[in-house]
Scaffold this active site. Structure first.
Site, PDB file in Angstrom:
ATOM      1  NE  ARG A   1       7.158  -2.469   6.199  1.00 57.36           N
ATOM      2  CZ  ARG A   1       5.734  -2.390   6.025  1.00 57.36           C
ATOM      3  NH1 ARG A   1       5.341  -1.748   4.998  1.00 57.36           N
ATOM      4  NH2 ARG A   1       5.130  -2.707   7.224  1.00 57.36           N
TER       5      ARG A   1
ATOM      6  NE  ARG B   1       5.767  -0.466   9.907  1.00 58.24           N
ATOM      7  CZ  ARG B   1       4.479  -0.214   9.437  1.00 58.24           C
ATOM      8  NH1 ARG B   1       4.349   0.193   8.279  1.00 58.24           N
ATOM      9  NH2 ARG B   1       3.345  -0.991   9.996  1.00 58.24           N
TER      10      ARG B   1
ATOM     11  NE  ARG C   1      -4.937  -1.533   9.772  1.00 55.55           N
ATOM     12  CZ  ARG C   1      -3.911  -0.840   9.572  1.00 55.55           C
ATOM     13  NH1 ARG C   1      -3.910   0.537   9.025  1.00 55.55           N
ATOM     14  NH2 ARG C   1      -2.872  -1.467   9.206  1.00 55.55           N
TER      15      ARG C   1
ATOM     16  NE  ARG D   1       1.443  -4.480  11.212  1.00 56.07           N
ATOM     17  CZ  ARG D   1       2.621  -4.421  10.491  1.00 56.07           C
ATOM     18  NH1 ARG D   1       3.639  -4.972  10.480  1.00 56.07           N
ATOM     19  NH2 ARG D   1       2.341  -3.576   9.308  1.00 56.07           N
TER      20      ARG D   1
ATOM     21  CE  LYS E   1      -2.474  -0.914   3.651  1.00 56.69           C
ATOM     22  NZ  LYS E   1      -2.179  -2.080   4.100  1.00 56.69           N
TER      23      LYS E   1
HETATM   24  P1  AMP Z   1      -0.130   0.760   8.895  1.00 51.90           P
HETATM   25  O1  AMP Z   1       1.098   1.691   8.897  1.00 51.90           O
HETATM   26  O2  AMP Z   1      -1.025   1.153   8.000  1.00 51.90           O
HETATM   27  O3  AMP Z   1       0.376  -0.527   8.679  1.00 51.90           O
HETATM   28  O4  AMP Z   1      -0.454   0.970  10.296  1.00 51.90           O
HETATM   29  C1  AMP Z   1       0.495   0.546  11.513  1.00 51.90           C
HETATM   30  C2  AMP Z   1      -0.393   0.352  12.844  1.00 51.90           C
HETATM   31  O5  AMP Z   1      -1.172   1.589  13.103  1.00 51.90           O
HETATM   32  C3  AMP Z   1      -1.493  -0.692  12.884  1.00 51.90           C
HETATM   33  O6  AMP Z   1      -1.175  -2.047  12.813  1.00 51.90           O
HETATM   34  C4  AMP Z   1      -2.566  -0.314  13.956  1.00 51.90           C
HETATM   35  O7  AMP Z   1      -2.127  -0.544  14.995  1.00 51.90           O
HETATM   36  C5  AMP Z   1      -2.383   1.201  13.828  1.00 51.90           C
HETATM   37  N1  AMP Z   1      -3.421   1.835  12.664  1.00 51.90           N
HETATM   38  C6  AMP Z   1      -3.277   2.497  11.595  1.00 51.90           C
HETATM   39  N2  AMP Z   1      -4.526   2.483  10.943  1.00 51.90           N
HETATM   40  C7  AMP Z   1      -5.447   2.457  11.933  1.00 51.90           C
HETATM   41  C8  AMP Z   1      -6.763   2.209  11.814  1.00 51.90           C
HETATM   42  N3  AMP Z   1      -7.480   2.676  10.678  1.00 51.90           N
HETATM   43  N4  AMP Z   1      -7.392   1.744  12.585  1.00 51.90           N
HETATM   44  C9  AMP Z   1      -7.011   0.882  13.728  1.00 51.90           C
HETATM   45  N5  AMP Z   1      -5.464   0.853  14.096  1.00 51.90           N
HETATM   46  C10 AMP Z   1      -4.520   1.560  12.850  1.00 51.90           C
END
Ligand code: AMP
Length: 215
Positions: A128, A161, A89, A172, A14
């Site tokens: 990554r 990360r 999400r 996740r 993404k």
């Molecule tokens: P990402 O960078 O999109 O993979 O997000 C990293 C982490 O941020 C996720 O594993 C969640 O813990 C939190 N997070 C990001 N976006 C959301 C969302 N829309 N709803 C809930 N948690 C989120």
């Protein structure tokens, strides 16, 4: 004008595709994950609240996420459209987003679902590396930097990360399957879903996305 959501499991690409989409369509890239990481880096209250969930690979509570996402969507630059990456999400978040858009007379053009098999996701996530300084993304095997551990773009240090270790990455993906995958159905029913094969090389994936966006 383009209003779109990039949906897909963690590791589907993404972030990579979002960079290309925002460059081509000149819309702001709204990543709730990036907003949380920025807040953690700056030691804010929001960052403190989000960090414990993120470190476990769990979702940050819906109301907190909806508030930060809709606040961001109210900014002037979103009048020209937006690309949402990592939001919504959950079905609840999607419903709240629909309410927000309706209240502001806006409609989504497309929802892009990037599809990648689970084994490949694990390989991508655990390999990554991201630049501590500019956020550029690499992969130890698939997209290695020219010099190990150093960002090609800015010379910054490449790190893993905190949530890309094997255990958290697996969690996740499980959370995605349980909480986020139902959104594929949700947007399919709404009639604006485009399924894209995210296992293709990044250039081809991007071509498929632009074909689906049709602009
Ligand atoms: P990402 O960078 O999109 O993979 O997000 C990293 C982490 O941020 C996720 O594993 C969640 O813990 C939190 N997070 C990001 N976006 C959301 C969302 N829309 N709803 C809930 N948690 C989120």
């Amino acid at each position: 004008m383009l209003r779109t959501i990039l949906l897909g499991p963690p590791g589907a690409g993404k972030g990579t595709q979002a960079d290309r989409i925002v460059e081509k369509y000149q819309v702001p890239h709204i990543s709730t994950g990036d907003i949380f990481r920025e807040n953690i880096k700056n030691g804010t209250e929001l960052g403190k609240k989000a960090q414990e969930y993120m470190n476990r690979g769990e979702l940050v509570p819906d109301d907190l996420v909806v508030e930060i996402a809709t606040d961001r969507l109210l900014k002037d630059d979103c009048k020209a459209g937006f690309l949402l990456d990592g939001f919504p999400r959950t079905v609840y978040q999607a419903e709240k987003l629909d309410e927000f858009l309706e209240a502001h007379g806006q409609k989504l053009d497309k929802v892009i679902d990037l599809e990648v098999g689970e084994q490949e996701l694990m390989v991508r996530l655990t390999g990554r590396r991201v630049c501590k300084n500019c956020g550029a993304s690499y992969h130890i095997v698939n997209i290695p930097p020219k010099k190990e551990g150093i960002c090609d773009k800015c010379g910054g240090e490449l790190i893993q990360r905190a949530d890309d270790n094997e255990e958290t990455a697996k969690n996740r993906i499980d959370v995605y399957n349980k909480e986020t995958a139902p959104l594929v159905d949700y947007y399919e029913k709404a009639g604006n879903l485009a399924r894209i094969d995210g296992a293709q090389p990044a250039d081809q994936t991007f071509e498929s996305i632009t074909a689906a966006l049709g602009q």
